[in-house]
Each structure stands twice: as C-alpha cells, then as structure tokens.
Design a protein around this motif. Structure first.
Motif, PDB file in Angstrom:
ATOM      1  N   SER A 642       0.848  -1.192   0.000  1.00 55.85           N
ATOM      2  CA  SER A 642       0.000   0.000   0.000  1.00 55.85           C
ATOM      3  C   SER A 642       0.883   1.242   0.000  1.00 55.85           C
ATOM      4  CB  SER A 642      -0.920   0.003   1.226  1.00 55.85           C
ATOM      5  OG  SER A 642      -0.165  -0.062   2.414  1.00 55.85           O
ATOM      6  N   TYR A 651     -13.450   3.579  11.474  1.00 60.86           N
ATOM      7  CA  TYR A 651     -14.576   2.730  11.828  1.00 60.86           C
ATOM      8  C   TYR A 651     -14.815   2.826  13.337  1.00 60.86           C
ATOM      9  CZ  TYR A 651     -13.937   0.637   7.223  1.00 60.86           C
ATOM     10  OH  TYR A 651     -13.810   0.443   5.870  1.00 60.86           O
ATOM     11  N   ASP A 702     -17.475  -2.086   6.846  1.00 56.68           N
ATOM     12  CA  ASP A 702     -16.441  -2.191   5.822  1.00 56.68           C
ATOM     13  C   ASP A 702     -17.083  -2.654   4.515  1.00 56.68           C
ATOM     14  OD1 ASP A 702     -14.273  -2.688   4.217  1.00 56.68           O
ATOM     15  OD2 ASP A 702     -13.184  -3.899   5.694  1.00 56.68           O
ATOM     16  N   ARG A 740      -4.621   8.064  13.315  1.00 55.16           N
ATOM     17  CA  ARG A 740      -4.474   6.908  14.200  1.00 55.16           C
ATOM     18  C   ARG A 740      -4.045   7.349  15.596  1.00 55.16           C
ATOM     19  NH1 ARG A 740      -1.601   2.830   9.954  1.00 55.16           N
ATOM     20  NH2 ARG A 740      -3.475   1.686   9.322  1.00 55.16           N
ATOM     21  N   SER A 752     -11.084   1.765  14.764  1.00 52.28           N
ATOM     22  CA  SER A 752     -10.017   1.277  13.894  1.00 52.28           C
ATOM     23  C   SER A 752      -9.898   2.198  12.689  1.00 52.28           C
ATOM     24  CB  SER A 752     -10.289  -0.162  13.443  1.00 52.28           C
ATOM     25  OG  SER A 752     -11.520  -0.245  12.763  1.00 52.28           O
ATOM     26  N   ALA A 754      -8.124   2.613   8.821  1.00 51.19           N
ATOM     27  CA  ALA A 754      -7.544   1.849   7.708  1.00 51.19           C
ATOM     28  C   ALA A 754      -7.596   2.683   6.441  1.00 51.19           C
ATOM     29  CB  ALA A 754      -8.302   0.539   7.515  1.00 51.19           C
ATOM     30  N   GLN A 755      -6.818   2.261   5.475  1.00 46.01           N
ATOM     31  CA  GLN A 755      -6.889   2.853   4.153  1.00 46.01           C
ATOM     32  C   GLN A 755      -7.457   1.831   3.189  1.00 46.01           C
ATOM     33  OE1 GLN A 755      -2.279   2.968   3.758  1.00 46.01           O
ATOM     34  NE2 GLN A 755      -3.022   2.919   1.653  1.00 46.01           N
ATOM     35  N   GLU A 756      -7.709   2.250   1.951  1.00 42.78           N
ATOM     36  CA  GLU A 756      -8.312   1.331   0.990  1.00 42.78           C
ATOM     37  C   GLU A 756      -7.391   0.143   0.770  1.00 42.78           C
ATOM     38  OE1 GLU A 756      -5.577   3.823  -1.412  1.00 42.78           O
ATOM     39  OE2 GLU A 756      -6.993   4.192   0.198  1.00 42.78           O
ATOM     40  N   SER A 757      -7.997  -1.015   0.591  1.00 41.91           N
ATOM     41  CA  SER A 757      -7.211  -2.235   0.405  1.00 41.91           C
ATOM     42  C   SER A 757      -6.897  -2.432  -1.066  1.00 41.91           C
ATOM     43  CB  SER A 757      -7.986  -3.454   0.924  1.00 41.91           C
ATOM     44  OG  SER A 757      -9.221  -3.585   0.254  1.00 41.91           O
ATOM     45  N   SER A 764      -8.058 -11.239   8.104  1.00 40.04           N
ATOM     46  CA  SER A 764      -6.967 -10.649   8.864  1.00 40.04           C
ATOM     47  C   SER A 764      -5.708 -11.487   8.688  1.00 40.04           C
ATOM     48  CB  SER A 764      -7.335 -10.579  10.348  1.00 40.04           C
ATOM     49  OG  SER A 764      -8.510  -9.808  10.528  1.00 40.04           O
ATOM     50  N   GLU A 798      -1.999  -4.393  15.636  1.00 41.19           N
ATOM     51  CA  GLU A 798      -2.577  -3.058  15.774  1.00 41.19           C
ATOM     52  C   GLU A 798      -3.982  -3.106  16.355  1.00 41.19           C
ATOM     53  OE1 GLU A 798      -4.127   0.536  12.857  1.00 41.19           O
ATOM     54  OE2 GLU A 798      -2.617  -0.857  12.144  1.00 41.19           O
ATOM     55  N   ASP A 799      -4.790  -4.099  15.936  1.00 44.04           N
ATOM     56  CA  ASP A 799      -6.184  -4.116  16.333  1.00 44.04           C
ATOM     57  C   ASP A 799      -6.595  -5.547  16.644  1.00 44.04           C
ATOM     58  OD1 ASP A 799      -8.721  -3.372  16.856  1.00 44.04           O
ATOM     59  OD2 ASP A 799      -9.352  -3.101  14.781  1.00 44.04           O
TER      60      ASP A 799
END
Length: 882
Positions: A642, A651, A702, A740, A752, A754-757, A764, A798-799
């Motif tokens: 990424s 989220y 999501d 964050r 949480s 996140a950025q686009e996947s 996970s 992280e989560d």
C-alpha cells in the motif's frame, strides 16, 4: 562475372537453407498480410475501447449467505432455535468442499456465511445450500417471521460511487429530491441498484394511549383488524349492464392519514369508539435509523451499485450526465449535489496510463533501434508493440476458458500488458535484425524476400525457445488456488496471449514490412530539405493540426491524442533528418564496432585457462551471497503493498444496543478530530481533500465485508483525497498516522483506522479460532486469550478483537406460566403485546400514488419509555370459550 558467381552461390545458399513455412506464405501473400494487419488493428482497437473497464477483476467467489428473521427472540434463542439446526444440515453437505462456515446470532436475526472452495461453481453451491436449508426447515420454528433466504455474496456489490444531495432544505425535501434522482439513475442499464442512506422515511403513526385503550376494553388486535378492514379495495366481480360487463369494485383505501381518525374500533350498543378517541394519528417522519453527513452537513446519499460486467468508466460518465441534467433542468439552483468515492477515476487513470505507456514504449523502442538498424527498420519493429497488444485483445474472449468469467480491462490486465510491454519486441528485434544483417552483407546479391525467409528460418528455434522459457514461469500461476489465484490468474493469461501474439507478428507481419521497406544504407540518398517536398509530410501535419484543433475546442481526448501523436512524428522526422541521421551514422560506424571489439577482447580474456571455472564458482558464490544478504536485511513481505492512501476510513463500534443518536454524537466527536488533523476546522479548506463523508448505522461497515445490515452501534468516516496527479507531490500518509494517533480516549468504543485495500478481499493476517460445544466456556476462554495477548503487547498487532459481541445488554422477563394460563393468556400473547407497545407493529400501508407508507401501531412516546409502564399494561383479549 565474379558478381554473377557470388549471386548464384548466395541464391543456392538461400534455397538450401531452412526456412519457416508461415514466413514463406506471408512473403508470398503480402496483400493478404496487409489486409490482415489492417483487420487486426481495427478489431483490436475496437475491442480495446469497448471492453468493460473496472478497477478490480470481477472475481466470482462461491460465498453464500443465509439470513433468517424471527421477531421476539434473544440472540441465545436465535442460536438454539435457528442457527444451530441450519448449521447442522450445512455441515452435512457432500460433493463440494466447504472452507469455512461463519454464523452470527443477533436479536431477532440469524446470519450464516458459507465459504466454498474456489473450485466450486457458484450455481452448484447455491443449489447445495438450498437443499440443505430445505432439510433444516423441519427443525425450525413454524412461526418464523421470515423464512430463511439464501443469496450469493458478490464483490460487484461494492458501491462504485456515492451521490450526495444537500442544501438548505429539511430532510423530507432532500429525500424527495434524492428519490427523483434515484429513479433516474436506476433507469440506466449499467446500474444494478441505488441504495439510499440518510433519508428520513415518512410514516403514519398510531400512538395509542394505553389507559384510554384499557378503559374502552380495546386491544391492539382490535385496532389492527379495524384498520385493515377499512383500508382495502375489494373487487366484487363482473356485473352485466346491458350487453356489457362492468367491474364492480368497493374502494375503501385511505386517501390520507386523516381518514384513519374516523375508524370505529368498537361499537357497544350503538356507542362507537373512534380510533381518534384512544390514539393520536400522526403523519410524520420515522425515527431516524441512520445518519449521513458531507463535510459536517446533513445529506442524503445515493450509493451506486454497478451491474456485473458493465463498463465502470462509462457508468460513471452516464451517472455524471444524469446528475448534471437534473441539476440544470429539474432541481433548484441552490441544491448541492456532490459525487464522492468515484472508483472510475482510478480506473480511467490506469487506462490512460496504459495507452500512454504503449505509445511511449513504441517511441522509445523505435528511437533505440534507430541506432542499430536504421529509421525504417526500427519503425516497423516498434509496430510490433501495438500490433501484439491488439492481437492479444482478439485472443481475449478465449480467456473465459481459463478464468471462468468474462474478462474486463482491470488493474491486473493493465499490469500484465505493461509488464509485457518491453518483452513483445524481443522476437521482432531478432527477426528483423537478422534479416537486415543478411540483406546488408549480401550487398545486393540477396533479395529482400530471400533475406527475410532465411533470417526467419535461421532464428525460429532459438526465438521460440526464448519465448517459451519466458512464459514457463507464468504457466503454474494459471493453477494458483484460492482467492488470490482467482484474482491473479489474469496476469499469466494476458502474458501468454501477448507473447504468443508477438511471435505471430514477428514471423508473419514484420517480414512483409522488411521485404517492402528495407533498403541499403547507400541507396536513395537525398538532401535534408527534400523532406519538405514530400506530400505525405504535409498531409500528416495538416491532419495533426486539424485533430488538435477539434480536440482542444471540443475537449475531446481522442482527437487530442491523434493530433499530438501525428505532430510528434512530424517533429521526429525533421529531427531525424537534421540531427539524428548524423548521430546514427557515427554510432553504427564508430561506436558500435569499437564496443564489439572491446566485448570480443573481454570474452577472449575470460575464456583463457582456468578463468571459466573461476567465473562459474564466483557466480555461484554471488548467488549464495545474495540469498544471505536478502535474509540478513529481513525485508518485509507484502503481497499487495500500500502506498499513499487515496481514502482513509475511521470505523467506530459501540456496544450492541447503543441508540443510533448516541452513536451519531460519538461520530461527530470523531469527525471534529478528523477535521482538526486535516486542518479543515473553522471552515478552512484543504486542497488535498476531496470530501469527508460520515455514515451512521447504514453504510457504516467495511464495504469489503459484505455486511449490508443496519446496525445502530456502527459509525464510519471516510476521507477521500484528490487524485494523485493533483496533489503536487504532497504525501497523504502523514494524515493516516496522525488520525491513528488522535483517535483515543472514548471509553467503550472500538475505533479502527484503515486505508483502501489493494488486491482481493482477504481475512486478517492472523486468525486464532477457538472452538467448543459449550458457549459459555468458549467465550470465557476466548476472552482470557485476548487479555493474555493484550498483556504481551505483540509487535505489529494493531487491532486485536474478537468476532463475537459480548456487550449486548438484555432485560429478561419471566412469565408466571401457570398463572397466565389460568387467566387464558399465553406467553406468546404477553410477548407480542410488549413488542407491539414498545417496538411497534406494521398493520397496514397508506398508498398515495405509486408510493406506500407504513402504518405503525404502538404506545405513545411517554408510555413506551419506561419498563414499569410496559409491565403494568393490561392485556385485553377475547375468550371464545365462554
């Protein structure tokens, strides 16, 4: 006489040499080859333009979703009564491989997701699921609110863009504008559906005063039946009137909410009890179940779902066209409509980059080859780049056999074409260079036809072997299993097509070009200024200028592209005549011979004595060193890396049962923090930010999870940045890190960021599954394990969270069954009375034109807010036994 003998020997050599039959046929049928080339070009360009374009491949994953609604049951009851019986039958499915079964039991709702192996066909998986659920129905309750529904989870269900409607209007008016726009958008054949988010819903409320209802000895059932009996249109059949038959119809449907006031619920000895006497009828807005905001202001969002296989770029263009037409001709000027999250922007950028790369690759290959084989030869070798691409697109429909679905022009296909851009010219270079060498060394004794035939036959085997060895590493990728394999199969498929096409171009089309246009370097010497006396030069320049004029005046990218390309070639022709021709002559007659002599000296030195052995040992040692060096660096391994985020998602998850208004208030707090990080608070603007959209309950999960349910405890904030080329080199990564860091300090909230996947949806990186038969033991073990891992503070985690929600509060009511039954009341009656009083019950619909609005029955707002009021209700019923 000597020249004649030399010519005869050369001709004899050519005739006795091995040739390739396809090249021989092409040289003997040049007119047919030119027509085939024209056909390939036109057909390939047409396919290149019309092939549906998407950001990601339309991967079909056999994942099936089963949902069941059973009103009035706790999560535990849903687990025992619905989820477990269905799971039992699903686990017994045979003939297909099941990778995973995931179930969720919520209040009134059961959801089961079954993931099949990627080798299973979706239709077969659906049929197996239907058969299993049918077998389970005998073990399910008979009074299910909604029978189990089975549907496929498709990646194409991800929204491709959002249309946000806002302005200085109330929610109902904004919803009306959004509804008009939604109707227009759903007329587009490219759109599967349009989901409306944040729109207030009109509702007819019958709010009962329980004390007046008790005094009148009226039940909820009496009110429901009275309204249903009145709100009906009934056909009486056909009545003969003379020689004709007329339909006899009783029209009783309500025209407005005021008609409900006059309904008589009960009549005792001629004394009617009107509904208005015991209840308040309100034509109002339903309690909000979701919120949507754009840049802090309330909006109604239309989420666009594209139909599978449709062109993403064309879909986006048509949506924009509809929006612009509605803004100009239908909507008021002060209504603001903003399109956000448009996936076609990235797809269009990738598509344009591919076109530019093909053109630039063609030009660069030609410029490089000009120094080795002259202008004419290099031009026709470089033509193998677009011709191979076009021929590969003609082969594309056959890819359905490998992939299992129609191929679209997506990210992986574009990457494969760009990846093979420099490889496709290799075959043409070898064939044309060998033809040029034989033709020049023959010094007129060998014709261009014979040189092309001999050159192609001489190098066919090594060129074919080289192409096959290039393709060999990609063949196993066709059999790559799993989701990643489904996603990546486009890469080897397109490379196989492209390199196969390059072989055809090199041995069929390029030799014909060489035969007709190859000449000796000392032939056709002309002055530099002769270029300007050629009609072709001025015709090309005129077409370029006209195309550019049309392109820039009408904002047409196609005309601009054609004009700029032709203009570039005219400038290149001038540059070649006055500058490049001299440089090319010096390179071929001075630098290249010197370079080859040095290379020959180096080979001579390397092949003396034991030096070859030392070089081999040194090469092997270098290989070992490279592995050790790579391992010592401990380079992180990522399948889909990424870069700078194009979108940042925040989220929010609060405990289950949280009121949507409270979730919205927490979401507003998070919004303010996001605006502070983006430096957009106090009405400031950030040139990097395209939009900031907040969703609560609906559209808050999501988008890759497949969860489309309405959950009031969920919130989501989406920050969309402008396209990369408009960022002036500024990075968006610091915003992700700052958001964050600042999202802390809210007790009970799971947050949480996140950025686009990139790439296909995956689970996970690490999943720990705890299984068992006893649910209480299972959950306590999972909680202990989570707490242990939290204490260990594992680097890189992280989560850390569980996929079961243990925070759902519940008030349990135990009915004295014996006492209730002696009074003629069942537990079911008690439960339904409480549910109708608190949650409400849809008893009918008010139809106005083409729209329908729910008529909702329940206690008034004051009497449904406290537990004591609900428990102190009297139950009125009819005892038909006395």
């Amino acid at each position: 006489m000597a020249n004649q003998n030399q010519s005869g020997e050369m001709h004899h050599l050519i005739k006795s040499a091995k040739t390739f039959f396809a090249t021989n046929w092409a040289i003997g049928s040049k007119t047919a080859v030119y027509l085939i080339t024209l056909f390939i070009t036109l057909w390939g360009v047409s396919l290149f333009i019309t092939t549906p374009k998407e950001q990601f491949p339309d991967v079909v994953l056999p994942t099936i979703y089963v949902q069941t609604v059973y009103i009035g049951n706790s999560p535990k009851d849903m687990e025992n009564l619905v989820t477990r019986p269905i799971e039992k039958e699903l686990k017994g499915i045979t003939g297909v491989k099941i990778n995973k079964i995931t179930s969720t039991s919520l209040q009134d709702f059961s959801a089961i997701i079954v993931e099949f192996a990627t080798t299973v066909k979706t239709d077969e998986a659906l049929q197996k699921m239907r058969d299993a659920v049918d077998k389970a129905k005998k073990d399910l309750p008979n009074d299910l609110t909604q029978e189990p529904t089975i549907q496929e989870i498709s990646l194409s269900e991800i929204p491709v863009m959002a249309v946000n409607v806002s302005g200085s209007y109330d929610g109902a008016k904004l919803a009306d504008f959004a509804e008009q726009l939604k109707d227009k958008l759903e007329e587009l054949s490219e759109i599967s559906r349009v989901d409306e988010i944040g729109a207030p819903e009109r509702e007819i409320q019958v709010n009962v005063d329980k004390y007046k209802m008790e005094v009148a000895k009226v039940s909820f059932t009496d009110i429901e039946q009275a309204i249903q009996r009145e709100n009906a249109d009934i056909s009486g059949g056909l009545l003969e009137v003379g020689e004709q038959k007329r339909t006899l119809r009783v029209n009783g449907q309500f025209k407005s909410a005021m008609d409900i006031n006059a309904v008589v619920v009960k009549n005792i000895n001629g004394a009617p009890i009107y509904l208005r006497e015991i209840a308040e009828i309100r034509d109002t807005i339903k309690e909000r179940e979701s919120y949507a905001r754009l840049e802090g202001k309330n909006v109604v969002t239309l989420s666009i779902i594209k139909r599978t296989g449709e062109n993403l770029i064309e879909t986006s263009a048509k949506v924009n066209q509809v929006v612009n037409e509605m803004k100009q001709n239908v909507f008021p000027k002060d209504l603001k409509i903003v399109i956000t999250g448009d996936l076609s922007i990235k797809a269009a950028t990738s598509f344009n980059e591919l076109v530019n790369s093909i053109v630039i690759g063609f030009i660069l290959v030609m410029l490089v080859l000009m120094f080795f084989m002259g202008v004419t030869n290099s031009f026709f070798v470089a033509l193998s780049v677009p011709l191979s691409m076009f021929l590969a697109f003609i082969f594309l429909p056959t890819a359905d056999v490998f992939i299992g679905s129609a191929v679209t022009l997506n990210f992986i296909v574009l990457f494969a074409l760009l990846f093979g851009l420099g490889i496709v010219v290799d075959d043409a270079i070898v064939v044309i260079e060998n033809t040029h060498r034989i033709f020049v060394q023959g010094k007129g004794a060998i014709s261009a036809e014979d040189a092309a035939k001999y050159a192609a036959g001489e190098v066919f085997v090594p060129v074919l072997a080289g192409t096959l060895t290039t393709l060999a590493p990609f063949i196993p990728l066709l059999f790559w299993p799993g989701i990643i394999g489904k996603f990546m199969i486009y890469l080897p498929t397109m490379l196989i097509f492209t390199l196969t096409a390059s072989l055809i171009v090199a041995y069929v089309i390029n030799p014909v070009f060489a035969v007709d246009f190859m000449s000796h370097s000392d032939e056709n010497k002309e002055t530099k200024s002769a270029l300007f006396r050629k009609p072709f030069f001025w015709v090309t320049l005129a077409i370029a200028l006209v195309a550019d004029l049309i392109g820039y005046s009408q904002n047409s990218p196609g005309y601009r592209f054609l004009g700029n390309l032709l203009l570039f070639f005219t400038v290149l022709a001038i540059f070649n005549r006055y500058i490049l021709s001299g440089a090319i002559h010096s390179f071929q007659h001075k630098f290249l011979p010197s370079l080859m002599n040095r290379y020959e000296s180096l080979l001579t030195w390397a092949l003396k004595g034991w030096r070859p052995v030392y070089l081999l040992i040194g090469t092997f040692g270098l290989l070992i060193f490279s592995f050790m060096f790579f391992g010592a660096r401990n380079v992180p391994v990522l399948l889909f890396p990424s870069g700078d985020p194009n979108n940042i998602f925040v989220y929010l998850k609060l405990p289950a049962g949280t009121d949507v208004k409270y979730t919205d208030s927490i979401t507003r707090v998070l919004e303010s923090k996001v605006y502070h990080v983006l430096e957009m608070d106090k009405n400031r603007k950030n040139e990097l930010v395209e939009s900031v959209v907040a969703n609560v309950a609906v559209g808050a999960s999501d988008p890759n999870s497949g969860d489309r349910s309405t959950r009031p405890e969920l919130g989501r904030i989406q920050v969309s940045f402008v396209p990369f080329e408009k960022r002036d080199g500024k990075s968006t990564k610091p915003y992700l890190d700052s958001i964050r860091a600042i999202m802390k300090g809210i007790p009970g909230a799971e947050i949480s960021i996140a950025q686009e996947s990139n790439g296909p949806p995956t689970q996970s990186p690490v999943n720990i599954e705890v299984s068992g038969d006893n649910f209480e033991t299972l959950t306590s073990t999972a909680v202990s394990l989570k707490n242990y891992l939290d204490l260990k503070n594992v680097a890189g985690v992280e989560d850390l969270k569980m996929d079961v929600d243990l925070t759902n509060p519940e008030i349990s009511i135990q009915v004295d069954r014996e006492r209730a039954l002696t009074q003629g009341i069942s537990t079911g009656q008690v439960g339904m009375e409480i549910r109708t009083a608190l949650f409400g019950k849809e008893i009918s619909k008010l139809k106005i034109g083409e729209d329908e609005y729910k008529i909702q029955l329940r206690n008034n707002e004051i009497q449904r807010k406290t537990l004591s009021d609900l428990l102190n209700m009297r139950i009125t019923y009819r005892d038909f036994s006395t």
